[in-house]
Motif scaffolding. Sequence first.
Motif, short mmCIF file in Angstrom:
data_model
loop_
_atom_site.label_atom_id
_atom_site.label_comp_id
_atom_site.label_asym_id
_atom_site.label_seq_id
_atom_site.Cartn_x
_atom_site.Cartn_y
_atom_site.Cartn_z
N HIS A 1 94.97 24.64 -67.39
CA HIS A 1 94.68 25.85 -66.59
C HIS A 1 95.61 25.99 -65.39
O HIS A 1 95.96 27.10 -64.99
CB HIS A 1 93.22 25.82 -66.14
CG HIS A 1 92.81 27.02 -65.35
ND1 HIS A 1 92.92 27.10 -63.98
CD2 HIS A 1 92.32 28.23 -65.74
CE1 HIS A 1 92.48 28.27 -63.56
NE2 HIS A 1 92.12 28.98 -64.60
N ASN A 2 96.00 24.88 -64.79
CA ASN A 2 96.83 24.96 -63.59
C ASN A 2 98.14 25.71 -63.86
O ASN A 2 98.71 25.62 -64.96
CB ASN A 2 97.16 23.56 -63.07
CG ASN A 2 95.98 22.96 -62.28
OD1 ASN A 2 94.92 23.56 -62.18
ND2 ASN A 2 96.19 21.76 -61.75
N ASP A 3 98.59 26.42 -62.85
CA ASP A 3 99.86 27.14 -62.92
C ASP A 3 100.89 26.39 -62.08
O ASP A 3 100.93 26.54 -60.85
CB ASP A 3 99.70 28.56 -62.35
CG ASP A 3 98.70 29.40 -63.13
OD1 ASP A 3 98.79 29.47 -64.37
OD2 ASP A 3 97.81 30.01 -62.50
N SER B 1 97.80 25.78 -58.27
CA SER B 1 96.45 26.36 -58.39
C SER B 1 95.56 26.06 -57.19
O SER B 1 94.34 26.21 -57.25
CB SER B 1 95.78 25.93 -59.70
OG SER B 1 96.54 26.44 -60.79
N ALA C 1 88.09 29.85 -68.65
CA ALA C 1 88.48 28.72 -67.81
C ALA C 1 87.42 27.62 -67.83
O ALA C 1 87.74 26.44 -67.61
CB ALA C 1 88.74 29.17 -66.38
N CYS C 2 86.16 27.99 -68.10
CA CYS C 2 85.09 26.99 -68.10
C CYS C 2 85.38 25.88 -69.12
O CYS C 2 85.01 24.72 -68.91
CB CYS C 2 83.75 27.63 -68.45
SG CYS C 2 83.27 28.96 -67.35
N ALA C 3 85.99 26.26 -70.23
CA ALA C 3 86.22 25.29 -71.31
C ALA C 3 87.60 24.63 -71.23
O ALA C 3 87.93 23.77 -72.05
CB ALA C 3 86.06 25.97 -72.66
N MET C 4 88.40 25.03 -70.25
CA MET C 4 89.77 24.52 -70.18
C MET C 4 89.85 23.25 -69.34
O MET C 4 88.99 22.96 -68.52
CB MET C 4 90.69 25.60 -69.59
CG MET C 4 90.88 26.80 -70.53
SD MET C 4 91.66 28.21 -69.69
CE MET C 4 93.38 27.76 -69.82
N ARG C 5 90.92 22.52 -69.57
CA ARG C 5 91.23 21.37 -68.74
C ARG C 5 92.16 21.80 -67.60
O ARG C 5 92.94 22.75 -67.76
CB ARG C 5 91.91 20.30 -69.58
CG ARG C 5 90.93 19.67 -70.57
CD ARG C 5 91.27 18.22 -70.77
NE ARG C 5 90.26 17.55 -71.56
CZ ARG C 5 90.26 16.23 -71.73
NH1 ARG C 5 91.21 15.48 -71.17
NH2 ARG C 5 89.33 15.66 -72.44
N GLY C 6 92.12 21.08 -66.52
CA GLY C 6 92.97 21.39 -65.39
C GLY C 6 94.44 21.36 -65.74
O GLY C 6 95.23 22.20 -65.29
N SER C 7 94.80 20.39 -66.58
CA SER C 7 96.21 20.26 -66.94
C SER C 7 96.70 21.47 -67.73
O SER C 7 97.89 21.74 -67.77
CB SER C 7 96.43 18.97 -67.75
OG SER C 7 95.59 18.99 -68.90
N GLY D 1 83.22 22.05 -69.64
CA GLY D 1 84.23 22.02 -70.69
C GLY D 1 83.68 22.73 -71.91
O GLY D 1 83.18 23.85 -71.81
N PRO E 1 88.68 24.64 -63.84
CA PRO E 1 88.78 23.18 -63.72
C PRO E 1 89.27 22.81 -62.31
O PRO E 1 90.04 23.56 -61.70
CB PRO E 1 89.83 22.80 -64.76
CG PRO E 1 90.03 24.00 -65.62
CD PRO E 1 89.61 25.19 -64.84
N GLY F 1 83.53 24.70 -65.68
CA GLY F 1 82.10 24.68 -65.96
C GLY F 1 81.47 26.04 -65.68
O GLY F 1 82.08 26.89 -65.02
N ASP G 1 92.46 14.05 -65.74
CA ASP G 1 92.39 15.51 -65.90
C ASP G 1 91.07 16.03 -65.31
O ASP G 1 90.35 15.30 -64.61
CB ASP G 1 92.49 15.84 -67.41
CG ASP G 1 93.20 17.16 -67.66
OD1 ASP G 1 93.23 18.00 -66.74
OD2 ASP G 1 93.73 17.34 -68.77
N SER G 2 90.77 17.27 -65.58
CA SER G 2 89.53 17.88 -65.09
C SER G 2 89.09 18.95 -66.09
O SER G 2 89.85 19.30 -66.99
CB SER G 2 89.76 18.52 -63.71
OG SER G 2 90.71 19.58 -63.81
#
Lengths: 366, 366, 366, 366
Positions: free
Chosen positions: D266-268, C104, D258-264, C160, C305, C212, C208-209
């Motif tokens: 959302h990441n591809d 990403s 995506a605003c509410a997602m975590r990076g872990s 989040g 994120p 927003g 994690d992240s």
Amino acid sequence: MSSRIGHNIQVQVFGESHGPAIGLVIDGLPAGIPLDHEAIGRQMARRAPGSGRHVTQRREPDQPQYLSGVYRDRTTGSPLCAIIPNTDTRSKDYATLADLPRPSHADYNAQVKYGGHADMRGGGHFSGRLTAPLVLAGAICAGALKDYGIEVGAHLIQVGDVKAPPVDARSVTARDLESLRTAPMGIADEAARQAAEDLLAQVRADGDSVGGLVECAAVGLPQGLGNPMADGLENRLAGAIFAIPGVRGIAFGAGFDACAMRGSVHNDPYDLEDGQIRPRTNRAGGVLGGISTGLPIISQVAFKPTPSIARAQDSVRLSTGQPEKLTIAGRHDPCIAIRAIPVVEAVTAIVLLDLLYDKGACHVPR
Amino acid sequence: MSSRIGHNIQVQVFGESHGPAIGLVIDGLPAGIPLDHEAIGRQMARRAPGSGRHVTQRREPDQPQYLSGVYRDRTTGSPLCAIIPNTDTRSKDYATLADLPRPSHADYNAQVKYGGHADMRGGGHFSGRLTAPLVLAGAICAGALKDYGIEVGAHLIQVGDVKAPPVDARSVTARDLESLRTAPMGIADEAARQAAEDLLAQVRADGDSVGGLVECAAVGLPQGLGNPMADGLENRLAGAIFAIPGVRGIAFGAGFDACAMRGSVHNDPYDLEDGQIRPRTNRAGGVLGGISTGLPIISQVAFKPTPSIARAQDSVRLSTGQPEKLTIAGRHDPCIAIRAIPVVEAVTAIVLLDLLYDKGACHVPR
Amino acid sequence: MSSRIGHNIQVQVFGESHGPAIGLVIDGLPAGIPLDHEAIGRQMARRAPGSGRHVTQRREPDQPQYLSGVYRDRTTGSPLCAIIPNTDTRSKDYATLADLPRPSHADYNAQVKYGGHADMRGGGHFSGRLTAPLVLAGAICAGALKDYGIEVGAHLIQVGDVKAPPVDARSVTARDLESLRTAPMGIADEAARQAAEDLLAQVRADGDSVGGLVECAAVGLPQGLGNPMADGLENRLAGAIFAIPGVRGIAFGAGFDACAMRGSVHNDPYDLEDGQIRPRTNRAGGVLGGISTGLPIISQVAFKPTPSIARAQDSVRLSTGQPEKLTIAGRHDPCIAIRAIPVVEAVTAIVLLDLLYDKGACHVPR
Amino acid sequence: MSSRIGHNIQVQVFGESHGPAIGLVIDGLPAGIPLDHEAIGRQMARRAPGSGRHVTQRREPDQPQYLSGVYRDRTTGSPLCAIIPNTDTRSKDYATLADLPRPSHADYNAQVKYGGHADMRGGGHFSGRLTAPLVLAGAICAGALKDYGIEVGAHLIQVGDVKAPPVDARSVTARDLESLRTAPMGIADEAARQAAEDLLAQVRADGDSVGGLVECAAVGLPQGLGNPMADGLENRLAGAIFAIPGVRGIAFGAGFDACAMRGSVHNDPYDLEDGQIRPRTNRAGGVLGGISTGLPIISQVAFKPTPSIARAQDSVRLSTGQPEKLTIAGRHDPCIAIRAIPVVEAVTAIVLLDLLYDKGACHVPR
């Protein structure tokens, strides 16, 4: 925008004569173009002051510092920024000029346009010094053009009333252009050069200056570059060439002489040449309908006499509103066309590379 | 893009000589500009074929039909589209030309560039007929310029080797330009016009053609229009003027003559004039540093001889790959510069209006 | 072109994360705009790393050096160039990444596009560090907007799954925006901010992240800015806002919520207000038909994120072609949207100033 | 400029709802692109009024007439102009509206901006009717994209509060898109379609309207299209998509979710797939760092409810300055998002073709 050349690549020049630095950003350059620092340095040196008998004595190393877009001596594909610090800015020479505009300079025009906010020390953004980043950009583009077998070279065909022979528009070669680029004063013909030197010595003794005519040739272009009407090869070259201070005109092929010619003389009949259809002559200067014919692109660029002359001239003091004699101190080129030769090459190289990057114009090899 | 002029307003031309219609779209015109149909018709008539002794005989009414952007005879602020139907398209005259390209025309270049897909009947998109929408656009823009007190006028200063007097670059007035615009053949001086007519009669008898030189003047511009370097008044005018087929060069003020001049002669010293600081002379042609000085803008535009001549010429038949003599049927202008006069005015008007719309050019109040 | 925003003014960004410097050129700025270095510094500080509890710890002073276009603390009208040296470039953190692309991130895409020539240390030209010159440009433009009574302010309305209250789209004032700009973490509401802090602490503990949502408001715009169809206020803002790394979407007014609304609820009926016709509500977000209504411009900008997380992730080693676990070292913002707040303001300010400079936008007198 | 999309190709739209014709000029199209009139007609029909139960009843054949740039059913390389005559312009329906602006339409904004000179009958240049030339342009571009194996398809994923399933962002195929394009009402899922039909029947009975959400997918793009920062794939698509009347937002991939997602989440992560490095998932929507990843491009485009509703609404009569109830006569789409589906496809196709023509982006095959 004031200071940008190109569509597919865009050369943005910035800086003022007496500010901290001048420079450029080139956006749109493909990744992987090698920077030949020696070739770049040669072109910078041709433009630099103090590089010959008849050019101004101000001396600056003009060593570009690359801030971005270059990695391991190749372009990265990101915007390339290079700056050239201003080191020799004797503001005192110009201190009085803000209030007493120099004839045929942009001083007064700039004050009106910018409401007194422009930094006009040394001519500011209008200074001939701003051609240094143009030459740098042109040298980078010329390096990219070499990959396509395209070479650009310019020389002087007129200084004042002294004329020098033009290239053979039909058969000029890359090797010819190379020898033009190394000719002292940009004149390969010795007799013409001697006459030009004599004239310039006289002009300098008179506290005066003269104009000049630069011819530029580009060889190796494929047929088909450019577009009809408003986006032709000539449109783009002409629209860019006036970025060089002092340019008064541009013409292609037979140029202004074509006005007096007959069609039967000016037309370029078609011939077969090695099985290819080619114009037999090149009075068109390598472009028909805005599109390259495959023959050399030939242009002439007219330069006015250096406006800074030693003689007293009439001006008006802005603060008092009274007429006053102006005398410009310092040494100035008696003929700006000489140092302009590599600048004409540079702008031509930028525009030709830009045309090569037109959609479908040619396969980008990288 | 191939066929568009301007930054703030953009004139997009379209059409082919023998298609259903040619036309234009002007995007960016402010709302409320009145369309003076009579003035527009006058300019269209000056360009139209068959309007004089020495112009081609093809006749089309060239009546524009407005499809959008005009409401109650004023611009609406939306893109203005106007079309001019093609009614007199005798394709037979040109039927054989696709395979036997005319020297110094774009025929062969276009075939190569467009892979044989271009509609080249009658010269296609490269035809001089495409100057009709340019003249229409220019006439609309000239109407808008009148509100600012700006007038543009052009005339011939050379036909072959016959010369006609230029305007007074320092003091030419709107009234002078009006009288130039109504001069037969674009030459106000009777002796020069008679000599030009004699030359053209001879040229026509010879089955030949000649080039010509158009001078264009614009008066009433405020000081301060334009920009330094790559976006100067000359850059934008030069970049646009090559949209006119047959242009080989453009110069400003003293132009190519400046090459032979001394600085002490070429410089324009400053004077006080009614309390205003003005250059005493106008060898600069109204522009310094890319910015208007407030004096008339003076340009010269060089046209090549009409490439279509009655004499047999050498070409190569594409289908056979064999050399062949080409004879162009039909009647053609012996000097395209004559009908180009209103086209030069048009392109100049478009560019000047575009410059007036530059941010801050007209004192946007802060 | 890769890195330029604006039509009438053009902001060209350049630089790579680990090169000598990053910077910008702004061409087209009018002369005389004062540079408020304190206000500029405040915006730069809001974006800078290490400025809060939940932002990355890399520390650089980010002091711009002006190379051109500024004289006596005002713009000169010539291209403004400013550079920000890169001083804290620990390449070792990123040394292994070239060969093992981060999910990403643009690493792998850039390698393919640029044939391995890009300088991707630290993300290269794709790094979030390139938002520093954007913020600088925006702060300069915001200074110019103040003269027109226009203010821009942004804040967080979602981190989040924690939501914070949006502004009142109809009646938000410049004073409200000022207080938003000084709210810690960009959240004025204390309860929401506390919840966000708790979430971020948890996210960080999880390696994690989170994403927003930034809301941006601009007040004080006159009615009539923008254009129909392809050059509307939304087109220009949306086209620019994606210059910010991590943006996944932009919406105006009621935004994506409008999909579920009925027309009778979404429509903004007209009222009289102090004799002026104004929409009673502002679900349109201040723009109808691409043209400003005179009410506040309200946009929402969605951020993904932070892609750099501490957890091991799947990748593929380019040199071996084998799958491999990647662990990203160093500290990273758990939510990039926080530091993005002043960047959204900056891009909005650039675009709004650019729109103000549209021809006729500010009543160019005819 | 108000009405133009694209860099390398430029689509210029013109016309007003009740003028003689609407149309377009496409400049920059390569020569030789075949025009598939049947495919073009299909797309035009999808957009046309009266083509379904829930679209407005105004009927126009919308048969394009090609005036230039097309020869023997292929593009010529010259600007393509096509017009669509306006035949069903019942001005009486709109006669009273000029003086009583419709809420959430551009009527009042346009009057202010254009000083009363706009031709606002039927919404003028702001009318949804102007999407017809967009669809035509898109269909031509989609034909050119087919040569590269690229297909674009869109459908509805939300109508009011009724949701329909999105495509599989990772594995959607050209065949899937084809079946979406033929789904009644743009909803392939029968249960969802039935629910949407029920909602629309209710909405219509209520004299009301609803918004909708269009998802668009493009498959077959090579990796590497687009550019970092301001010229990314998203920038160009977002900047164009707002040309469609009623669009309130655009997002890519996971979009606002995506605003509410975590990076872990959302990441591809990267995987090997047939020896190629590919993201395992496609939450990015096919674009990273402004550059295509080679996976499908996924966007969501939010549409507001049709602003023309049958219920009485508050407005202000301009001539009297008095509040007044407005009732809009005529029949209107209860949900503009339905007919907008092919328009979203069209704008996407135009932008993707334009990106393909970027310098070096890919070899132009013609």
